[in-house]
Write an enzyme that holds these catalytic residues in place. Sequence first.
Site, PDB file in Angstrom:
ATOM      1  N   TYR A  17       0.832  -1.200   0.000  1.00  0.00           N
ATOM      2  CA  TYR A  17       0.000   0.000   0.000  1.00  0.00           C
ATOM      3  C   TYR A  17       0.871   1.256   0.000  1.00  0.00           C
ATOM      4  O   TYR A  17       0.565   2.237  -0.688  1.00  0.00           O
ATOM      5  CB  TYR A  17      -0.929   0.015   1.202  1.00  0.00           C
ATOM      6  CG  TYR A  17      -1.825   1.242   1.249  1.00  0.00           C
ATOM      7  CD1 TYR A  17      -2.745   1.498   0.239  1.00  0.00           C
ATOM      8  CD2 TYR A  17      -1.736   2.154   2.303  1.00  0.00           C
ATOM      9  CE1 TYR A  17      -3.548   2.630   0.270  1.00  0.00           C
ATOM     10  CE2 TYR A  17      -2.546   3.281   2.345  1.00  0.00           C
ATOM     11  CZ  TYR A  17      -3.448   3.517   1.328  1.00  0.00           C
ATOM     12  OH  TYR A  17      -4.246   4.635   1.358  1.00  0.00           O
ATOM     13  N   ARG A  26       1.038   6.738  -6.897  1.00  0.00           N
ATOM     14  CA  ARG A  26      -0.110   7.636  -7.044  1.00  0.00           C
ATOM     15  C   ARG A  26       0.309   9.086  -6.809  1.00  0.00           C
ATOM     16  O   ARG A  26      -0.074   9.995  -7.571  1.00  0.00           O
ATOM     17  CB  ARG A  26      -1.208   7.223  -6.060  1.00  0.00           C
ATOM     18  CG  ARG A  26      -2.394   8.163  -6.030  1.00  0.00           C
ATOM     19  CD  ARG A  26      -3.567   7.609  -5.245  1.00  0.00           C
ATOM     20  NE  ARG A  26      -3.261   7.277  -3.854  1.00  0.00           N
ATOM     21  CZ  ARG A  26      -4.184   6.888  -2.962  1.00  0.00           C
ATOM     22  NH1 ARG A  26      -5.457   6.792  -3.325  1.00  0.00           N
ATOM     23  NH2 ARG A  26      -3.834   6.589  -1.725  1.00  0.00           N
ATOM     24  N   TYR A  46      -0.077  12.840   6.354  1.00  0.00           N
ATOM     25  CA  TYR A  46       0.431  11.839   7.294  1.00  0.00           C
ATOM     26  C   TYR A  46       1.951  11.967   7.437  1.00  0.00           C
ATOM     27  O   TYR A  46       2.656  12.275   6.464  1.00  0.00           O
ATOM     28  CB  TYR A  46       0.096  10.428   6.809  1.00  0.00           C
ATOM     29  CG  TYR A  46      -1.317   9.974   7.095  1.00  0.00           C
ATOM     30  CD1 TYR A  46      -2.211  10.748   7.827  1.00  0.00           C
ATOM     31  CD2 TYR A  46      -1.765   8.740   6.629  1.00  0.00           C
ATOM     32  CE1 TYR A  46      -3.499  10.319   8.073  1.00  0.00           C
ATOM     33  CE2 TYR A  46      -3.054   8.285   6.877  1.00  0.00           C
ATOM     34  CZ  TYR A  46      -3.921   9.095   7.600  1.00  0.00           C
ATOM     35  OH  TYR A  46      -5.188   8.657   7.851  1.00  0.00           O
ATOM     36  N   ARG A 106     -11.181  13.065   2.315  1.00  0.00           N
ATOM     37  CA  ARG A 106     -12.091  12.215   3.099  1.00  0.00           C
ATOM     38  C   ARG A 106     -13.486  12.128   2.481  1.00  0.00           C
ATOM     39  O   ARG A 106     -14.215  11.165   2.727  1.00  0.00           O
ATOM     40  CB  ARG A 106     -12.220  12.744   4.525  1.00  0.00           C
ATOM     41  CG  ARG A 106     -10.915  12.843   5.278  1.00  0.00           C
ATOM     42  CD  ARG A 106     -10.327  11.499   5.590  1.00  0.00           C
ATOM     43  NE  ARG A 106      -9.087  11.630   6.362  1.00  0.00           N
ATOM     44  CZ  ARG A 106      -8.265  10.640   6.652  1.00  0.00           C
ATOM     45  NH1 ARG A 106      -8.532   9.421   6.218  1.00  0.00           N
ATOM     46  NH2 ARG A 106      -7.168  10.859   7.354  1.00  0.00           N
ATOM     47  N   GLU A 131     -13.585  -1.131   7.241  1.00  0.00           N
ATOM     48  CA  GLU A 131     -13.619   0.154   6.554  1.00  0.00           C
ATOM     49  C   GLU A 131     -15.027   0.328   5.973  1.00  0.00           C
ATOM     50  O   GLU A 131     -15.628  -0.631   5.493  1.00  0.00           O
ATOM     51  CB  GLU A 131     -12.572   0.189   5.446  1.00  0.00           C
ATOM     52  CG  GLU A 131     -12.531   1.481   4.643  1.00  0.00           C
ATOM     53  CD  GLU A 131     -11.340   1.524   3.699  1.00  0.00           C
ATOM     54  OE1 GLU A 131     -10.208   1.315   4.177  1.00  0.00           O
ATOM     55  OE2 GLU A 131     -11.544   1.722   2.491  1.00  0.00           O
TER      56      GLU A 131
END
Length: 312
Positions: A121, A128, A183, A196, A305
């Site tokens: 990930y 990305r 982050y 979000r 999730e």
Amino acid sequence: MDTATALQTLRVQFGSNATGCTALDQGGWCLNVASPLLDGQADEVLFEHPDGQAREHGHFRLIETEHALAGVAVFPYDGAPEEAAQTLYRDLLECVGERSLYRVWNFVPGINDETDGLENYRSFNVGRFRAFKERFGEKAMEGQLPAASGVGVDDNSLAIVFLAGDDPVSFFENPQQVPAYHYPPEYGPRSPSFARGAVVNYGDHRVGYLSGTSSIRGYETIGEGDLDEQFAVTMDNVSCVLKTMGFASAMEPCSGSATAWRIYVRDPSDMARVSKLFYQQLGQEVSDRTLILQADICRHTLKLEIEGVFVG
């Protein structure tokens, strides 16, 4: 060369043995996802339009109208997903052009496995990020990041589905969480590139896209090893984001504003408990609009999730 043929529908079919994209007999595309179905209808329509036209660009198969664009790509690869992610997101952003990117679903093979010492990930996030940075620049890209989710699949193909268009969109964050794109380095060389939530104004109605939401406060996982606590924190985060998006009523029992809820659980044995808690809070009536899948989550400490699509 781009080609144009009449197309209508972009679907996602869960519970497939392998991840891949197939043409629909009635017109359009179906992404088959190797994510086991635990409850709900396996088939989900993400985009549908009678006047849609098909064109292919790079690795993407697209459905395009005068003001909207939807696309899907499946990219088999070996090794780390960084290069695959960068390749697909470059293609995606070229497809979108001057339109706004609203929502992206990412299905990442072995999402918590490590390749060359880096979790897949986190490797995906590097690719990305680089594609967004190339297109917009590191600072400007933050205002262009769509709502998104990223979960694991039992396959060796990275799959991406997106929705974009000309209608105005606003992006939202959760006051209880650090934006994912901020982050700290302990969560990877590059932060996840998504908002979000997103709200698109279509004139006579609004559509809200809730990104994949889990048990994170600030940037830390809450309730490691405790399913009930993770569920409670996740739902509190969902409620908080929906309130900022203007869809607070979606958290009321039996609300009709949610057109689709999707829940991912890491351990299929947790499905019964999660569904019980979910329907206790929102009402059993939403079960016909809820899909529960088994999938690994972006952090190995997370058990579930939740995401959704809302109309108001």
